[in-house]
Design an enzyme around this catalytic site. Structure first.
Site, PDB file in Angstrom:
ATOM      1  N   HIS A 256       0.861  -1.189   0.000  1.00 44.06           N
ATOM      2  CA  HIS A 256       0.000   0.000   0.000  1.00 44.06           C
ATOM      3  C   HIS A 256       0.894   1.236   0.000  1.00 44.06           C
ATOM      4  O   HIS A 256       1.966   1.229   0.595  1.00 44.06           O
ATOM      5  CB  HIS A 256      -0.890   0.003   1.255  1.00 44.06           C
ATOM      6  CG  HIS A 256      -2.053   0.917   1.152  1.00 44.06           C
ATOM      7  ND1 HIS A 256      -1.956   2.259   1.404  1.00 44.06           N
ATOM      8  CD2 HIS A 256      -3.336   0.683   0.780  1.00 44.06           C
ATOM      9  CE1 HIS A 256      -3.146   2.817   1.224  1.00 44.06           C
ATOM     10  NE2 HIS A 256      -3.997   1.882   0.835  1.00 44.06           N
ATOM     11  N   ASP A 307      -8.057  -5.297  -0.364  1.00 43.54           N
ATOM     12  CA  ASP A 307      -8.483  -6.137  -1.487  1.00 43.54           C
ATOM     13  C   ASP A 307      -8.180  -7.617  -1.261  1.00 43.54           C
ATOM     14  O   ASP A 307      -8.833  -8.493  -1.842  1.00 43.54           O
ATOM     15  CB  ASP A 307      -7.804  -5.657  -2.777  1.00 43.54           C
ATOM     16  CG  ASP A 307      -8.311  -4.293  -3.194  1.00 43.54           C
ATOM     17  OD1 ASP A 307      -7.510  -3.479  -3.695  1.00 43.54           O
ATOM     18  OD2 ASP A 307      -9.509  -4.026  -2.995  1.00 43.54           O
TER      19      ASP A 307
HETATM   20  C1  SDX Z   1      -6.128   0.123  -3.121  1.00 44.40           C
HETATM   21  O1  SDX Z   1      -4.365   4.576  -1.906  1.00 44.40           O
HETATM   22  C2  SDX Z   1      -5.380   3.940  -1.371  1.00 44.40           C
HETATM   23  O2  SDX Z   1      -5.858   4.268  -0.323  1.00 44.40           O
HETATM   24  C3  SDX Z   1      -5.915   2.764  -2.197  1.00 44.40           C
HETATM   25  C4  SDX Z   1      -6.922   1.875  -1.501  1.00 44.40           C
HETATM   26  C5  SDX Z   1      -8.211   2.620  -1.225  1.00 44.40           C
HETATM   27  O3  SDX Z   1      -8.922   2.238  -0.273  1.00 44.40           O
HETATM   28  O4  SDX Z   1      -8.555   3.513  -2.043  1.00 44.40           O
HETATM   29  O5  SDX Z   1      -6.388   1.400  -0.288  1.00 44.40           O
HETATM   30  C6  SDX Z   1      -7.302   0.696  -2.381  1.00 44.40           C
HETATM   31  O6  SDX Z   1      -5.883   0.508  -4.225  1.00 44.40           O
HETATM   32  C7  SDX Z   1      -5.230  -0.851  -2.415  1.00 44.40           C
HETATM   33  C8  SDX Z   1      -4.001  -1.297  -3.298  1.00 44.40           C
HETATM   34  C9  SDX Z   1      -4.476  -2.382  -4.283  1.00 44.40           C
HETATM   35  N1  SDX Z   1      -3.406  -2.716  -5.202  1.00 44.40           N
HETATM   36  C10 SDX Z   1      -2.749  -3.920  -5.130  1.00 44.40           C
HETATM   37  O7  SDX Z   1      -2.980  -4.770  -4.283  1.00 44.40           O
HETATM   38  C11 SDX Z   1      -1.729  -4.138  -6.242  1.00 44.40           C
HETATM   39  C12 SDX Z   1      -0.421  -4.708  -5.669  1.00 44.40           C
HETATM   40  N2  SDX Z   1       0.208  -3.666  -4.846  1.00 44.40           N
HETATM   41  C13 SDX Z   1       1.302  -2.927  -5.480  1.00 44.40           C
HETATM   42  O8  SDX Z   1       1.058  -2.644  -6.826  1.00 44.40           O
HETATM   43  C14 SDX Z   1       1.745  -1.734  -4.612  1.00 44.40           C
HETATM   44  O9  SDX Z   1       1.875  -2.192  -3.336  1.00 44.40           O
HETATM   45  C15 SDX Z   1       0.929  -0.470  -4.599  1.00 44.40           C
HETATM   46  C16 SDX Z   1       0.660   0.047  -5.977  1.00 44.40           C
HETATM   47  C17 SDX Z   1      -0.374  -0.678  -3.905  1.00 44.40           C
HETATM   48  C18 SDX Z   1       1.717   0.581  -3.821  1.00 44.40           C
HETATM   49  O10 SDX Z   1       2.746   0.909  -4.653  1.00 44.40           O
HETATM   50  P1  SDX Z   1       3.975   1.774  -4.179  1.00 44.40           P
HETATM   51  O11 SDX Z   1       3.658   2.669  -3.040  1.00 44.40           O
HETATM   52  O12 SDX Z   1       4.513   2.425  -5.412  1.00 44.40           O
HETATM   53  O13 SDX Z   1       4.902   0.604  -3.654  1.00 44.40           O
HETATM   54  P2  SDX Z   1       6.289   0.784  -3.008  1.00 44.40           P
HETATM   55  O14 SDX Z   1       7.016   1.930  -3.629  1.00 44.40           O
HETATM   56  O15 SDX Z   1       6.072   0.808  -1.521  1.00 44.40           O
HETATM   57  O16 SDX Z   1       7.040  -0.567  -3.387  1.00 44.40           O
HETATM   58  C19 SDX Z   1       8.305  -0.778  -2.786  1.00 44.40           C
HETATM   59  C20 SDX Z   1       8.816  -2.065  -3.366  1.00 44.40           C
HETATM   60  C21 SDX Z   1       8.851  -2.040  -4.904  1.00 44.40           C
HETATM   61  O17 SDX Z   1       9.908  -2.890  -5.328  1.00 44.40           O
HETATM   62  P3  SDX Z   1      11.210  -2.184  -5.982  1.00 44.40           P
HETATM   63  O18 SDX Z   1      10.741  -1.484  -7.232  1.00 44.40           O
HETATM   64  O19 SDX Z   1      11.719  -1.211  -4.897  1.00 44.40           O
HETATM   65  O20 SDX Z   1      12.143  -3.354  -6.240  1.00 44.40           O
HETATM   66  O21 SDX Z   1       7.950  -3.159  -3.024  1.00 44.40           O
HETATM   67  C22 SDX Z   1       7.477  -3.761  -4.202  1.00 44.40           C
HETATM   68  C23 SDX Z   1       7.562  -2.697  -5.296  1.00 44.40           C
HETATM   69  O22 SDX Z   1       7.632  -3.358  -6.577  1.00 44.40           O
HETATM   70  N3  SDX Z   1       6.075  -4.106  -4.013  1.00 44.40           N
HETATM   71  C24 SDX Z   1       5.562  -5.270  -4.354  1.00 44.40           C
HETATM   72  C25 SDX Z   1       4.211  -5.189  -4.023  1.00 44.40           C
HETATM   73  N4  SDX Z   1       3.962  -3.970  -3.491  1.00 44.40           N
HETATM   74  C26 SDX Z   1       5.129  -3.305  -3.490  1.00 44.40           C
HETATM   75  N5  SDX Z   1       6.114  -6.378  -4.920  1.00 44.40           N
HETATM   76  C27 SDX Z   1       5.273  -7.418  -5.124  1.00 44.40           C
HETATM   77  N6  SDX Z   1       3.969  -7.405  -4.840  1.00 44.40           N
HETATM   78  C28 SDX Z   1       3.397  -6.313  -4.292  1.00 44.40           C
HETATM   79  N7  SDX Z   1       2.106  -6.305  -4.015  1.00 44.40           N
END
Ligand code: SDX
Length: 374
Positions: A256, A307
Site C-alpha cells: 500500500h 483487497d
Molecule cells: C487500493 O491509496 C489507497 O488508499 C488505495 C486503496 C483505497 O482504499 O482507495 O487502499 C485501495 O488501491 C489498495 C491497493 C491495491 N493494489 C494492489 O494490491 C496491487 C499490488 N500492490 C502494489 O502494486 C503496490 O503495493 C501499490 C501500488 C499498492 C503501492 O505501490 P507503491 O507505493 O509504489 O509501492 P512501493 O514503492 O512501496 O514498493 C516498494 C517495493 C517495490 O519494489 P522495488 O521497485 O523497490 O524493487 O515493493 C514492491 C515494489 O515493486 N512491491 C511489491 C508489491 N507492493 C510493493 N512487490 C510485489 N507485490 C506487491 N504487491
C-alpha cells in the site's frame, strides 16, 4: 519555477489538499469516527449518511435517507435497455463507467455539482446497474430491489436472486463500510481534480470509476482471486509464491502507498472471511491464503491491503469475480461524492507543475531540409 523544487514521484507523501472527511493517520477515521467501530456497529446506510452529511443520522434522519435511497434506485429504462445492447464480452467495470455516464443524460440538471441528492441518487442507482448488467449477461431476469433489504442485502439479492442470510448480509455490509472512503487515494483524487475545473459530479464520478478500474488500485480485488485460483493446493502455495517473486511479479492485494505495516481494514474483514469460508466449504482456500500471507510477510515484508480479504469474501458469497471492483464502486461512490462536494465548496483549480526532462533550445529546420535518416 526553479528546477531545484522538491519532486515526489507519484506525489508520494505529498499533502495535495485539505479534507475533513477522513484521516488515515493513527487509524482510519471517517469524520472522526473509528472505522473499526463503524464496521462493527453501524449500517452502510448510516456510514453513507455520515460521509455525505458530516454527521451520523438520528433514527428519523436515517429512515428518511433510506426512503430517499429506495426512491432513488429507479434507473431510467432507457439506460437498462442500452446496457443490454453492449456486447456481452465487455467487462462490468467498463459497462458501469458507461452506464453512470449515461445516467447524466436523464438527469434534469446534470451540471449541478454540490447537490447531495444527486449523490444519494447515484448511491441508489449503482447497485441496480451492477446487478442488471450481470443478470443480462447471464440471461437472467433483471430484478427490482426489495424495500425491506439494506443496500448490502439488496446487492446480494439483486445479483444472486436469493435473499442473503443474516451473516452474509452483515459481511457484505462490513465490506461496504470498509471500502467507502480512504482520503486522497487515486480515484478520489481524480474526482477532486475533475471537480476543481468546475466540471460536474457525473463527470467526476465517471473519471473516478475509470481510475479505480486499474489493477494497482481497485481492480486489484479481481486479480487477487485470479491469482489464488492459480494455486491448486496448499503444497503448491510456497512454490507458486517464490516463482512469482522470482519473475518480479506483483502479489495482488498486498502492499500500500500509505500503510507499510498492514492495512487495518484487512484485519477487520479477515474475521468474516474465516467464518464465511467455513460455512461455504472453502477452508482450503483460506489455508492457502494464510500461507501466502505468511510468506509475503516473512520473505518480503509485504502486508495485505483491503483487497486481499475482500476478494475471498465475495467469492465465498458466491459472486462472480467480474463483480468485485464494481462492488467497490457501489461503496466508494459515497467517499467520492463527499470529496466532490467538499472540493466544490472550497475550490482552487488543481494544477501541479512538472519536472522537465526533455531536450531544449533546438534549431528549427524547414521541412525541405530535414534529414529523414535522423
Ligand atoms: C487500493 O491509496 C489507497 O488508499 C488505495 C486503496 C483505497 O482504499 O482507495 O487502499 C485501495 O488501491 C489498495 C491497493 C491495491 N493494489 C494492489 O494490491 C496491487 C499490488 N500492490 C502494489 O502494486 C503496490 O503495493 C501499490 C501500488 C499498492 C503501492 O505501490 P507503491 O507505493 O509504489 O509501492 P512501493 O514503492 O512501496 O514498493 C516498494 C517495493 C517495490 O519494489 P522495488 O521497485 O523497490 O524493487 O515493493 C514492491 C515494489 O515493486 N512491491 C511489491 C508489491 N507492493 C510493493 N512487490 C510485489 N507485490 C506487491 N504487491
Amino acid at each position: 519555477m526553479s528546477q531545484a523544487q522538491p519532486y515526489f514521484p507519484g506525489l508520494d507523501g505529498v499533502l495535495a489538499g485539505e479534507t475533513a472527511i477522513s484521516t488515515i493517520e493513527g487509524g482510519l477515521q471517517y469524520f472522526g469516527y473509528a472505522v473499526r467501530d463503524l464496521a462493527e456497529d453501524a449500517s452502510f446506510e448510516e456510514v453513507a449518511y455520515l460521509l455525505l452529511h458530516g454527521n451520523l443520522p438520528t433514527e428519523e434522519q436515517l429512515a428518511d435517507f433510506e426512503a430517499v435511497l429506495i426512491e432513488a434506485s429507479h434507473v431510467p429504462a432507457e439506460v437498462i435497455d442500452f446496457m443490454a445492447t453492449i456486447p456481452l464480452h465487455v467487462g462490468e467495470m467498463d459497462v458501469l463507467r458507461t452506464a453512470v455516464s449515461a445516467l447524466a443524460h436523464w438527469d434534469e440538471d446534470p451540471t449541478e455539482t454540490s447537490d447531495i441528492t444527486k449523490a444519494e441518487r447515484l448511491l441508489g442507482q449503482i447497485p441496480i446497474l451492477i446487478a442488471a448488467r450481470y443478470r443480462q449477461r447471464q440471461g437472467f431476469r433483471v430484478l427490482r430491489p426489495q424495500q425491506d433489504l439494506s443496500i448490502a442485502g439488496n446487492l446480494l439479492y439483486l445479483i444472486t436472486g436469493e435473499e442473503p442470510s443474516e451473516f452474509q448480509e452483515k459481511a457484505m455490509n462490513v465490506s461496504l463500510i470498509l471500502y467507502a472512503e480512504h482520503e486522497f487515494n487515486a480515484s478520489t483524487f481524480t474526482a477532486r481534480v475533475v471537480t476543481s475545473t468546475k466540471s460536474d459530479l457525473y463527470s467526476a464520478v465517471v473519471a473516478a470509476i475509470a481510475a479505480l478500474k486499474g489493477p494497482l488500485h481497485g481492480g486489484a480485488n479481481e486479480q487477487v482471486l485470479r491469482q489464488l485460483q492459480q494455486i491448486d493446493s496448499l503444497d503448491e502455495a510456497e512454490n507458486w509464491f517464490h516463482q512469482l517473486m522470482a519473475k518480479k511479479g506483483l502479489l495482488m492485494g498486498f502492499g500500500h502507498r500509505v500503510y507499510k505495516e498492514g492495512d487495518p481494514r484487512a484485519v477487520v474483514l479477515k474475521d468474516y472471511c474465516v467464518r464465511l469460508a467455513e460455512s461455504s466449504g472453502n477452508t482450503r482456500l483460506e489455508e492457502i491464503a494464510e500461507c501466502i500471507e505468511r510468506l509475503a510477510r516473512d520473505k518480503r515484508g509485504l502486508y495485505p491491503n483491503l483487497d486481499w480479504p475482500s476478494a475471498r469474501l465475495y467469492y465465498y458469497l458466491g459472486l462472480d469475480v467480474d463483480l468485485y471492483t464494481p462492488l467497490f464502486v457501489a461503496s466508494r461512490v459515497t467517499g467520492w461524492c463527499a470529496h466532490i462536494i467538499e472540493q466544490a465548496a472550497h475550490n482552487r483549480l488543481i494544477r501541479p507543475r512538472a519536472k522537465y526532462i526533455g531536450k531544449s533550445d533546438l534549431t528549427f529546420e524547414p521541412l525541405s531540409e530535414r534529414d529523414q535518416s535522423e
